[in-house]
Write a protein that holds these residues in place. Structure first.
Motif, PDB file in Angstrom:
ATOM      1  N   ARG A  84      31.715  36.467  -8.698  1.00  0.00           N
ATOM      2  CA  ARG A  84      31.332  37.037  -9.981  1.00  0.00           C
ATOM      3  C   ARG A  84      32.467  37.300 -10.835  1.00  0.00           C
ATOM      4  O   ARG A  84      32.448  37.272 -12.038  1.00  0.00           O
ATOM      5  N   VAL A  85      33.626  37.377 -10.131  1.00  0.00           N
ATOM      6  CA  VAL A  85      34.854  37.757 -10.896  1.00  0.00           C
ATOM      7  C   VAL A  85      35.204  37.051 -12.211  1.00  0.00           C
ATOM      8  O   VAL A  85      35.913  37.534 -13.048  1.00  0.00           O
ATOM      9  N   LEU A  86      34.800  35.713 -12.196  1.00  0.00           N
ATOM     10  CA  LEU A  86      35.156  34.721 -13.326  1.00  0.00           C
ATOM     11  C   LEU A  86      34.084  34.696 -14.490  1.00  0.00           C
ATOM     12  O   LEU A  86      34.470  34.228 -15.383  1.00  0.00           O
TER      13      LEU A  86
ATOM     14  N   ILE B 129      38.062  33.893 -19.431  1.00  0.00           N
ATOM     15  CA  ILE B 129      38.947  33.006 -20.164  1.00  0.00           C
ATOM     16  C   ILE B 129      39.985  32.223 -19.362  1.00  0.00           C
ATOM     17  O   ILE B 129      39.915  31.050 -19.546  1.00  0.00           O
ATOM     18  N   VAL B 130      40.407  32.607 -18.428  1.00  0.00           N
ATOM     19  CA  VAL B 130      41.073  31.884 -17.466  1.00  0.00           C
ATOM     20  C   VAL B 130      40.245  30.591 -16.795  1.00  0.00           C
ATOM     21  O   VAL B 130      40.679  29.700 -16.684  1.00  0.00           O
TER      22      VAL B 130
ATOM     23  N   VAL C 179      38.861  26.094 -10.131  1.00  0.00           N
ATOM     24  CA  VAL C 179      39.539  27.548  -9.631  1.00  0.00           C
ATOM     25  C   VAL C 179      38.737  28.049  -8.704  1.00  0.00           C
ATOM     26  O   VAL C 179      37.538  28.307  -8.764  1.00  0.00           O
ATOM     27  N   ASP C 180      39.145  28.602  -7.819  1.00  0.00           N
ATOM     28  CA  ASP C 180      38.807  29.384  -6.277  1.00  0.00           C
ATOM     29  C   ASP C 180      39.452  30.722  -6.329  1.00  0.00           C
ATOM     30  O   ASP C 180      40.701  31.006  -6.437  1.00  0.00           O
TER      31      ASP C 180
ATOM     32  N   GLY D  65      47.094  39.980   1.507  1.00  0.00           N
ATOM     33  CA  GLY D  65      45.745  40.827   1.372  1.00  0.00           C
ATOM     34  C   GLY D  65      45.315  40.967   0.069  1.00  0.00           C
ATOM     35  O   GLY D  65      44.343  41.688  -0.107  1.00  0.00           O
ATOM     36  N   GLY D  66      46.009  40.695  -0.984  1.00  0.00           N
ATOM     37  CA  GLY D  66      45.858  40.787  -2.294  1.00  0.00           C
ATOM     38  C   GLY D  66      44.797  39.684  -2.742  1.00  0.00           C
ATOM     39  O   GLY D  66      44.174  39.082  -2.120  1.00  0.00           O
ATOM     40  N   ALA D  67      44.709  39.717  -4.167  1.00  0.00           N
ATOM     41  CA  ALA D  67      43.832  38.503  -4.754  1.00  0.00           C
ATOM     42  C   ALA D  67      44.796  37.120  -5.121  1.00  0.00           C
ATOM     43  O   ALA D  67      46.075  37.156  -5.220  1.00  0.00           O
ATOM     44  N   ARG D  68      44.122  36.095  -4.898  1.00  0.00           N
ATOM     45  CA  ARG D  68      44.676  34.741  -5.103  1.00  0.00           C
ATOM     46  C   ARG D  68      43.846  33.675  -5.658  1.00  0.00           C
ATOM     47  O   ARG D  68      42.762  33.732  -5.236  1.00  0.00           O
TER      48      ARG D  68
END
Length: 686
Positions: free
Chosen positions: A625-627, A644-645, A656-657, A664-667
């Motif tokens: 859902r983040v996008l 927008i990304v 995009v995934d 351990g962060g976001a990628r």
């Protein structure tokens, strides 16, 4: 022939599978082999001395005597299989179909005549069956000699197609039924298909149609189903000829419908669509009296009327939508209505000389009326084509309505963009100017934080304007240096003490403007959400600082001393709430303290690139859902940045995934990118 030779000759005849008879010059039988018993029921001795007519059916004996005498007077070899319908009569009086070969011979200085008689009952039965099938075929069928091309048989349907009776064309070359002057082309066409065994063809190799020419000189397009076969040791070719005039007309109608549909989709107003539909009904279906009505509030009003309809039926009336006319009912029901004779309605509407009528709805937009002076003029094919035309017209009108609504929405968005650009940016610029002045004149507490808040507001405005005004279309895709692009974008984002690491560099292809929007939004997201202090604690710190801040109190005093008008007061309240918002302060804290532990790592790979960080990451159940537009964990965020990304990536044709980085962060991983990976890595200057 000597007696010895005669005996040898008779011995040979006894071995023949056919009945062999010798007849003298008076027509009497002088010899019969044993096979005559099987064929006619007579013993050979019973036939010797008898006239040959004993074996001929009584109904034709008299005629046979004359034919026999004519042959004896001028004998010649006549082989079997010359397509004569011959019969023999058995001893019991029954008749059997036979084939007979004749030849003269010399015996003891005297001329005799040999007749070889063969039972062709099976062949005759097969031919009768063949004839029955031939006549049962609905198409015109010609049977020709494959070697010579001579027509040897034709069924009755040939007369329906060509106007020639079967006996008029039997014996003619098969090219005789095709257009005069084109015999060589048709002869070559048939020769090419004899060897193929079976073939269906409607055209020459060059794409031109195949025609038969009727007795009246009319040329009719045909499809030929040719089949080569053998019958009685003769190679034949049967051709079934089918009139494809109706099929050709249907193909023409479909092509015209395709052309009309393209014009409908290019039309830019409803009246033009109505005119195109009325004209298409005339050119496609061949009917001249057509009216297209479009709905206008409570009535169906004629917008397009063909010339013939107007001339013969006069001015066409409006029909109330809730009325009883066929057009009104077809519109309300959303279903076509067809009448063989519309005069059977006996209503009060004047339709001139119209009898047959069709009414087809154009969705919610209107209805088309097609009429003709001849009762029952329309068939199912007409209705099917008219339905497709009305459906295409409905789609075109829907498209036009959608485009008009989209244009209105775009106008509203443009107005919104103007408000954002002017009504928000202008006071924001004033505030930034006042802040800059205050910072140079005095030691303004929390000035840096306020400056960051204003920068954040400007960033939000930029995001909204990018979405509304520019969209995500690409202007051009160019070869870019990956490390240069990302470090340049990093320098334009308020990153606090966060750090950037380019793990692998190289070149890639992208729109230079849109790719900056993509990286800047990803960097801003990483810094704002990558604070190592818990968000709740940061928010609480912001609340405590805002509630005890002398500067906050000063602002409050300024508000109280300002104009007492409601609008002014509302604006001051808004400023005060914005300045002291815990979420706003928390976001600024995240930027300011992001460098406490946030490192953003980017790298170019064979099929794309990635952007990762060592912040708190994104929970797995939130990654899908983040996008999406509007997704944010920040109450003051727009939820547009990551959307927008995604839109920019999709505009490039990339995937995009969202996943988890090694730390351990976001990628964020982008694939489908045209790249040229190098070995060097880049670390931006501190």
């Amino acid at each position: 022939m000597s007696r010895q030779s005669r005996h040898r000759y008779e011995a040979i005849c006894e071995t023949s599978p056919d009945a062999i008879l010798l007849i003298d010059g008076d027509g009497r039988i002088t010899y019969a082999n044993a096979r005559v018993t099987d064929l006619f029921g007579y013993e050979p001795s019973e036939l010797v001395g008898k006239p040959i007519e004993i074996l001929v059916p009584e109904s034709v004996r008299d005629a046979h005597v004359a034919q026999r005498d004519a042959y004896i007077a001028d004998p010649a070899v006549r082989p079997m299989g010359v397509n004569l319908e011959l019969s023999g009569q058995r001893k019991d009086g029954t008749e059997i179909p036979v084939d007979i070969s004749l030849s003269p011979i010399e015996t003891d200085g005297q001329r005799e005549f040999m007749a070889a008689v063969r039972d062709v009952s099976e062949q005759r039965a097969l031919r009768t069956k063949y004839q029955t099938i031939l006549e049962a075929v609905p198409d015109a069928v010609l049977v020709a000699d494959a070697a010579t091309g001579e027509i040897i048989e034709a069924n009755r349907q040939v007369a329906d197609l060509t106007g020639y009776e079967p006996d008029e064309i039997v014996g003619e070359p098969q090219t005789a039924l095709h257009p005069s002057g084109e015999e060589p082309s048709y002869r070559e066409l048939f020769a090419n298909h004899v060897g193929s065994g079976q073939s269906i063809f409607t055209q020459f190799p060059d794409g031109s149609d195949i025609y038969v020419e009727t007795k009246d000189g009319e040329q009719v397009p045909v499809e030929i189903n040719a089949h080569t076969f053998e019958l009685q040791d003769q190679q034949l070719i049967a051709g079934a000829f089918r009139d494809v005039t109706a099929r050709k007309e249907y193909e023409r109608q479909l092509q015209a419908l395709h052309t009309a549909t393209r014009w409908l989709m290019e039309a830019d107003d409803s009246e033009e669509i109505a005119r195109l539909v009325a004209d298409a009904a005339r050119t496609i279906l061949g009917y001249e009296h057509n009216v297209v009505r479009l709905v206008d509030d409570t009535h169906l009003r004629p917008v397009a009327v063909t010339e013939s309809a107007e001339t013969e039926m006069g001015a066409r009336p409006d029909y109330p939508v809730d009325g009883d006319s066929p057009a009104s009912r077809a519109y309300r029901r959303g279903e076509s209505i067809r009448y063989d004779d519309v005069r059977s309605l006996e209503d009060d509407y004047d339709r001139g000389e119209a009898h047959a009528a069709m009414y087809l709805p154009l969705g919610d937009h209107g209805v088309i009326s097609i009429v003709d002076p001849d009762a029952g003029a329309f068939d199912q094919s007409d209705e099917d084509l008219a339905f497709v035309l009305s459906l295409n017209a409905e789609i075109a009108l829907n498209r036009l309505a959608y485009e008009q609504e989209l244009e209105r929405q775009n106008e509203r968005l443009d107005e919104f963009a103007s408000v954002v650009a002017h009504d928000l940016r202008n006071p924001l610029n004033v505030a930034q100017g006042l802040l800059a002045t205050a910072q140079t004149e005095s030691d303004l507490e929390h000035g840096d934080e306020l400056d960051d808040v204003l920068d954040r507001m400007a960033g939000i405005i930029d995001d909204v304007l990018t979405m509304v005004r520019c969209g995500y279309d690409l202007e051009s895709v160019d070869e870019l240096a990956f490390g240069d692009v990302v470090t340049s974008c990093w320098d334009t984002v308020a990153t606090g003490n966060a750090s950037l690491q380019v793990a692998s560099d190289g070149r890639f292809y992208a729109d230079s403007s849109r790719i900056r929007n993509l990286f800047e939004n990803l960097f801003r997201n990483a810094v704002e959400h990558g604070s190592t202090s818990p968000p709740s604690q940061a928010r609480q710190d912001a609340v405590e600082r805002s509630s005890t801040s002398p500067d906050s109190q000063a602002r409050q005093d300024a508000v109280e001393r300002s104009s007492t008008s409601p609008d002014s007061q509302a604006r001051q309240d808004a400023v005060e709430r914005s300045s002291t918002s815990p979420d706003s302060q928390a976001r600024q804290d995240a930027v300011e303290h992001g460098g406490d532990g946030v490192t953003v790592t980017v790298g170019l790979v064979d099929d794309g690139f990635y952007v990762g960080d060592d912040g708190p990451g994104i929970p797995p159940d939130e990654r899908d859902r983040v996008l999406e537009p509007g997704w944010t964990t920040n109450a003051d965020g727009t939820g547009l940045g990551l959307n927008i990304v995604r839109e920019i990536a999709q505009a490039h044709g990339w995937d995009v995934d969202v996943t988890e980085s090694a730390a351990g962060g976001a990628r964020f991983e982008f694939s489908g990118v045209r790249t040229a990976v190098g070995d060097e890595s880049v670390t931006p200057p501190s």
